[in-house]
Design a protein around this motif. Structure first.
Motif, PDB file in Angstrom:
ATOM      1  N   ILE A   1     -38.328-111.281 -16.473  1.00 27.34           N
ATOM      2  CA  ILE A   1     -38.094-111.921 -15.178  1.00 27.34           C
ATOM      3  C   ILE A   1     -39.429-112.434 -14.664  1.00 27.34           C
ATOM      4  O   ILE A   1     -40.416-111.710 -14.672  1.00 27.34           O
ATOM      5  CB  ILE A   1     -37.510-110.919 -14.159  1.00 27.34           C
ATOM      6  CG1 ILE A   1     -36.243-110.269 -14.704  1.00 27.34           C
ATOM      7  CG2 ILE A   1     -37.240-111.615 -12.825  1.00 27.34           C
ATOM      8  CD1 ILE A   1     -35.732-109.131 -13.842  1.00 27.34           C
ATOM      9  N   PHE A   2     -39.443-113.693 -14.219  1.00 21.40           N
ATOM     10  CA  PHE A   2     -40.684-114.206 -13.642  1.00 21.40           C
ATOM     11  C   PHE A   2     -40.387-115.119 -12.461  1.00 21.40           C
ATOM     12  O   PHE A   2     -39.295-115.638 -12.310  1.00 21.40           O
ATOM     13  CB  PHE A   2     -41.542-114.910 -14.695  1.00 21.40           C
ATOM     14  CG  PHE A   2     -40.913-116.121 -15.333  1.00 21.40           C
ATOM     15  CD1 PHE A   2     -41.266-117.391 -14.932  1.00 21.40           C
ATOM     16  CD2 PHE A   2     -39.981-115.980 -16.350  1.00 21.40           C
ATOM     17  CE1 PHE A   2     -40.702-118.506 -15.524  1.00 21.40           C
ATOM     18  CE2 PHE A   2     -39.411-117.076 -16.961  1.00 21.40           C
ATOM     19  CZ  PHE A   2     -39.771-118.351 -16.546  1.00 21.40           C
ATOM     20  N   VAL A   3     -41.379-115.249 -11.601  1.00 19.54           N
ATOM     21  CA  VAL A   3     -41.299-116.070 -10.400  1.00 19.54           C
ATOM     22  C   VAL A   3     -42.048-117.365 -10.665  1.00 19.54           C
ATOM     23  O   VAL A   3     -43.149-117.352 -11.221  1.00 19.54           O
ATOM     24  CB  VAL A   3     -41.922-115.329  -9.191  1.00 19.54           C
ATOM     25  CG1 VAL A   3     -41.943-116.199  -7.962  1.00 19.54           C
ATOM     26  CG2 VAL A   3     -41.189-114.021  -8.930  1.00 19.54           C
ATOM     27  N   SER A   4     -41.445-118.495 -10.273  1.00 22.84           N
ATOM     28  CA  SER A   4     -42.125-119.784 -10.428  1.00 22.84           C
ATOM     29  C   SER A   4     -41.853-120.630  -9.187  1.00 22.84           C
ATOM     30  O   SER A   4     -40.971-120.329  -8.387  1.00 22.84           O
ATOM     31  CB  SER A   4     -41.636-120.508 -11.688  1.00 22.84           C
ATOM     32  OG  SER A   4     -40.284-120.870 -11.557  1.00 22.84           O
ATOM     33  N   GLY A   5     -42.617-121.692  -9.045  1.00 22.89           N
ATOM     34  CA  GLY A   5     -42.419-122.624  -7.948  1.00 22.89           C
ATOM     35  C   GLY A   5     -41.144-123.415  -8.167  1.00 22.89           C
ATOM     36  O   GLY A   5     -40.774-123.724  -9.289  1.00 22.89           O
ATOM     37  N   GLY A   6     -40.456-123.729  -7.086  1.00 24.76           N
ATOM     38  CA  GLY A   6     -39.237-124.522  -7.184  1.00 24.76           C
ATOM     39  C   GLY A   6     -38.148-123.969  -6.297  1.00 24.76           C
ATOM     40  O   GLY A   6     -38.349-123.031  -5.538  1.00 24.76           O
ATOM     41  N   GLY A   7     -36.978-124.571  -6.389  1.00 20.76           N
ATOM     42  CA  GLY A   7     -35.861-124.156  -5.553  1.00 20.76           C
ATOM     43  C   GLY A   7     -36.007-124.694  -4.148  1.00 20.76           C
ATOM     44  O   GLY A   7     -37.035-125.263  -3.778  1.00 20.76           O
ATOM     45  N   CYS A   8     -34.998-124.512  -3.342  1.00 25.73           N
ATOM     46  CA  CYS A   8     -35.005-125.089  -1.995  1.00 25.73           C
ATOM     47  C   CYS A   8     -35.933-124.351  -1.030  1.00 25.73           C
ATOM     48  O   CYS A   8     -36.295-124.879   0.014  1.00 25.73           O
ATOM     49  CB  CYS A   8     -33.588-125.159  -1.443  1.00 25.73           C
ATOM     50  SG  CYS A   8     -32.715-123.597  -1.410  1.00 25.73           S
TER      51      CYS A   8
END
Length: 97
Positions: A21-28
């Motif tokens: 699981i990782f966090v990245s930039g993006g989404g609303c």
């Protein structure tokens, strides 16, 4: 990261290898969770032959979170509950701190 034993059983059926699981930039809302199967990374959880791993950047977002499985219309959805998040989108995949 906390995961209930019943959810670990479901996760083991969903993934063949380790869950990454990782966090990245993006989404609303600016940041989003991503899921894949990968053996390398920092271990968030090692329980009942299931390993959940992440990268160094995402570790600080995920270390105190709780992962659970939400079953909707016979489909399993991975949900992450995280107390450090201030705002999230309706689908729950995008958030901001």
């Amino acid at each position: 990261m906390k995961v209930k034993t019943c959810d670990i059983t479901i996760l083991k059926k969903m993934v063949k290898k380790n869950l990454f699981i990782f966090v990245s930039g993006g989404g609303c809302k600016g940041l989003k969770y991503n899921f894949m199967e990968k053996n390398k990374g920092l271990t968030l959880l090692n329980k009942n032959n299931l390993k959940i791993k992440t990268d160094i950047f995402s570790y600080f977002y995920l270390k105190e979170s709780e992962l659970y499985i939400n079953v909707v219309n016979l489909c399993n959805k991975i949900v992450i509950k995280n107390s450090t998040i201030r705002d999230k989108c309706l689908c729950g995949m995008s958030f901001k701190l």
